[in-house]
Design a protein around this motif. Structure first.
Motif: not given
Length: 249
Positions: A18-27
């Motif tokens: 699921g890494k494409p959907l992991a949150m990074l800085s709110g996105k």
């Protein structure tokens, strides 16, 4: 020259599902990638085999296309997506969905490589900083000819610098690290996805060797920008820390 960008993004991942959907800085990570790419290439799509990723892309205003889940490589997914889109683009650019720090300058460079009519496929490389990194088999090396076309890609350290201590080799040869951005002329993309696996590809587990063995010319652009790919949850934390530090500068 008309150019389209396709970003392959799978939900399934051994090291980081699921890494494409992991949150990074709110996105979501995939949104960071899409926004970077669409700064340079307006006609950009995410190619995915998962409805959750498709819906997430649609939700942030991006364009997505569903593809099969049984592709053996990202290149095959790119070809299916290009066919489904029905694009008349001359060049298709493939940017990985786990590269949120891909630089606009790198995307521009790989596109400009097609100004050379001999370029059939394009990719990028940057100089290794130290020999420990060169020795890492997970970082493929590129050797090019004098015009910048790839002669070979390898997980081994190539070339061998004869008569010098290994720790000093960087002083005698500019070892190039391969970065995972590709671009293809549309007809070439269609053709290379029909090729069977080649002996060198099987030996090194590097898909681009299939193309070289079949006589295709791969132009290599140079960059001094180091990208940060996300392969594990630990990488995501490093990326978050990097963004926080950058915002505080």
């Amino acid at each position: 020259m008309k150019i389209i960008a396709i970003i392959p993004a799978r939900y399934a991942s051994t090291r980081f599902p699921g890494k494409p959907l992991a949150m990074l800085s709110g996105k979501p990570v995939i949104q960071h990638v899409y926004e970077k790419v669409s700064q340079i290439i307006l006609d950009a799509f995410v190619a995915t085999d998962d409805e959750r990723i498709y819906q997430a892309v649609e939700a942030f205003g991006g364009k997505a296309v569903m593809t099969r889940s049984d592709h053996k490589s990202g290149t095959d997914r790119i070809e299916e997506a290009a066919t489904k889109i029905g694009t008349d683009a001359d060049v298709v650019v493939n940017i990985q969905g786990d590269e949120p720090f891909i630089a606009p300058a790198q995307i521009k460079t790989v596109c400009h490589l097609f100004e050379d009519p001999d370029t059939q496929i394009a990719t990028m490389g940057n100089r290794f900083a130290d020999m420990d990194a060169v020795m890492n088999p997970n970082s493929p090396k590129i050797v090019t000819d004098l015009r910048g076309f790839a002669l070979y890609f390898s997980r081994s350290v190539i070339p061998f610098v004869r008569g010098k201590e290994t720790q000093d080799w960087l002083e005698y040869y500019p070892y190039l690290k391969h970065l995972g951005i590709y671009a293809y002329r549309r007809d070439v993309l269609r053709a290379i996805t029909q090729l069977p696996q080649s002996p060198l590809e099987k030996a090194e587990s590097l898909e681009q060797l299939r193309w070289l063995e079949n006589g295709y010319k791969i132009k290599v652009g140079l960059t001094d920008i180091e990208t940060i790919g996300i392969d594990t949850p630990e990488d995501l934390q490093k990326a978050e820390d990097f963004l926080r530090l950058s915002n505080n500068l």
